[in-house]
Design a protein around this motif. Structure first.
Motif, short mmCIF file in Angstrom:
data_model
loop_
_atom_site.label_atom_id
_atom_site.label_comp_id
_atom_site.label_asym_id
_atom_site.label_seq_id
_atom_site.Cartn_x
_atom_site.Cartn_y
_atom_site.Cartn_z
N ARG A 25 0.94 -1.22 0.00
CA ARG A 25 0.04 -0.06 0.01
C ARG A 25 0.95 1.25 0.03
O ARG A 25 0.62 2.24 -0.73
CB ARG A 25 -0.81 -0.17 1.14
N GLU A 26 1.83 1.26 0.84
CA GLU A 26 2.75 2.54 0.99
C GLU A 26 3.87 2.62 -0.30
O GLU A 26 3.71 3.58 -0.65
CB GLU A 26 3.70 2.37 2.26
N ALA A 29 1.73 4.15 -3.02
CA ALA A 29 1.46 5.32 -2.87
C ALA A 29 2.64 6.34 -3.17
O ALA A 29 2.48 7.27 -3.97
CB ALA A 29 1.09 5.80 -1.49
N ASN A 30 3.75 5.78 -2.95
CA ASN A 30 4.97 6.53 -3.34
C ASN A 30 5.27 6.48 -4.65
O ASN A 30 5.80 7.60 -5.29
CB ASN A 30 6.30 5.87 -2.59
N ASP A 33 3.14 8.86 -6.45
CA ASP A 33 3.39 10.33 -6.39
C ASP A 33 4.56 10.65 -7.35
O ASP A 33 4.56 11.86 -7.86
CB ASP A 33 3.86 10.46 -4.82
N TYR B 31 5.47 12.71 3.58
CA TYR B 31 5.25 11.38 2.92
C TYR B 31 6.50 11.16 2.31
O TYR B 31 7.28 11.76 2.03
CB TYR B 31 4.10 11.21 2.15
N TRP B 68 -1.78 7.61 8.01
CA TRP B 68 -2.44 7.71 6.63
C TRP B 68 -3.22 8.72 6.48
O TRP B 68 -4.40 9.04 7.25
CB TRP B 68 -3.16 6.33 6.25
N GLU B 75 -4.26 8.41 -1.08
CA GLU B 75 -4.10 8.35 0.54
C GLU B 75 -2.55 8.23 0.40
O GLU B 75 -1.81 8.02 -0.60
CB GLU B 75 -4.46 7.01 0.86
N ARG B 76 -1.96 8.97 1.58
CA ARG B 76 -0.44 8.89 1.75
C ARG B 76 -0.24 8.72 3.26
O ARG B 76 -0.83 9.22 4.01
CB ARG B 76 0.25 10.43 1.50
N ARG B 77 1.12 7.97 3.19
CA ARG B 77 1.62 7.61 4.66
C ARG B 77 2.50 8.86 5.12
O ARG B 77 3.46 8.97 4.44
CB ARG B 77 2.15 6.42 4.79
#
Lengths: 316, 118
Positions: A25-26, A29-30, A33, B31, B68, B75-77
């Motif tokens: 998931r992380e 997201a990265n 981006d 993030y 998050w 969504e970003r952490r």
């Protein structure tokens, strides 16, 4: 985005199950981006997305960086692991020689090659099993983050360290275990009448002459002393003056005994039937006599070597 | 010295410094991608494959807090220094300054000796 999904799935496959969801998931997201930042300069082609993913690294490598693989044996336990392995393999080798010798002496037509193959085959099987058990034992500590030798490393005192010694002064495990195997084999041959059945004894076509058998039995206390000496070497692991003197005495006794035995013909005698016409007992006797003289060279060499080492040790 | 040796030495040299840089930047929430951008802008180029796992490890050690958040439809952490992370950062910063001073002195000496020899 299909490439990104494929990449994430490939990373996931390399991760432990309990961390797959969170890390992917992380990671996604990265990556998104990063792709968004690139897309600000124009629409992204598939080759540009592929280039970004390639720059991230191979999925397996990325997974290893997120969850580094734990070593099977902790670094601080490696020397203890090697020590345990040598000791266990050494003991297994000695046991294998005893087992092989029992079978060989008990067989009516046991060949020397068959005896050696039995030892090698049996030892490889036992060694594989022992290796697996030892590795798994150390691994169970490693995955718990515990170190088996951690306690030892804190309580040491510089005064307890052994004195500086040249490399020859360290006794090798392999030497001690091969000596032990030889001594036990000799004892089993000499005392075969004690542990072998009457049928097995009767099946042998050639046996030691009565005179030689008696001499060998008288020599048994020296062999027992050699076994004790080997255990002492295992305990000390370093050649000391006393150990060298003892070893010298034992080797001298072996050399003299072997030479004495070589000149005590007849060494062998035929029992029951003949030798299938291949050799005469006199020929075998002669060969054995020569073999004993050649074998006597080994303890003689060790005796001279230990004498030189002992002189070096007392001079230092 | 071969180029592979140089790459290896540079990696070793940067490894410890990188932790300090990341902890320093995470006084503010960031993030993953924004953290990397900030490091790049500050002159520390680091690949994603190294940075993201490093940040996660620091979080697992309790040095960073994370949550998050939804932003720009995604969504970003976000990560930020925890109280123990802040404490460690101040200790490491002090250590770094001492080390930096000592190294500047030592490297200065080496440079002087080289100049004299020439």
């Amino acid at each position: 985005m299909e490439l990104v999904d494929r990449y994430i799935a490939a990373v996931q496959r390399e991760l432990p199950e309990d961390k797959r969801q969170e890390i992917s998931r992380e990671l996604k997201a990265n990556i998104c981006d990063q792709l968004d930042a690139l897309a600000e300069q124009g629409e992204l082609s598939e080759s540009q997305i592929a280039a970004v993913l390639k720059q991230m690294g191979h999925p397996a490598q990325v997974a290893w960086q997120f969850v580094p693989p734990s070593p099977i044996v902790a670094n601080e336990d490696i020397s203890l692991f090697k020590y345990t392995l040598y000791m266990v393999l050494g003991v297994l080798f000695v046991l294998q020689v005893i087992g092989g010798a029992t079978q060989w002496l008990g067989a009516s037509e046991g060949s020397l090659l068959g005896f050696l193959l039995h030892i090698v085959h049996g030892f490889i099987g036992d060694a594989c099993f022992a290796f697996t058990v030892i590795v798994l034992s150390f691994w169970s500590f490693s995955i718990q983050g515990k170190s088996i030798s951690a306690g030892c490393s804190k309580d040491w005192q510089p005064q307890q360290l052994p004195k500086v010694a040249p490399s020859w002064q360290h006794i090798r495990f392999s030497d001690v275990f091969s000596d032990l195997a030889t001594y036990l084999f000799l004892l089993m041959v000499i005392w075969s009448s004690v542990w072998m059945s009457a049928e097995q004894l009767a099946a042998r076509s050639v046996i030691f002459s009565v005179n030689v058998q008696q001499l060998l039995q008288w020599f048994s206390p020296i062999i027992l002393l050699s076994i004790l000496n080997s255990f002492w070497q295992l305990r000390r692991q370093v050649w000391t003056e006393t150990l060298l003197l003892t070893n010298m005495g034992i080797n001298l006794a072996y050399a003299l005994f072997l030479v004495f035995l070589a000149f005590n013909s007849p060494l062998l005698q035929v029992q029951g039937s003949d030798l299938n016409g291949l050799f005469t007992v006199q020929q075998l006797d002669k060969w054995l006599s020569h073999a004993l003289l050649v074998t006597a060279l080994f303890p003689s060499y060790e005796c001279i070597r230990d004498l030189l080492r002992w002189r070096k040790l007392i001079a230092s | 010295m071969t180029s592979s040796q140089l790459v290896k030495m540079r990696l070793e040299l940067r490894r410890g410094v990188l932790v300090l840089a990341v902890l320093g930047l995470l006084k503010q929430p960031h993030y993953g991608y924004s953290l990397r951008k900030q490091l790049q802008d500050g002159g520390i180029d680091i690949d994603e494959g190294t940075l993201y796992p490093l940040v996660r490890r620091l979080a697992e050690q309790g040095l960073l807090d994370s949550e998050w958040r939804q932003a720009e439809g995604r969504e970003r952490r976000y990560y930020q220094l925890s109280s123990s992370g802040a404490e460690l950062l101040s200790q490491l910063t002090e250590e770094w300054q001492q080390l930096n001073g000592a190294l500047a002195f030592l490297l200065g000496q080496v440079t002087d000796e080289n100049t004299e020899e020439n």
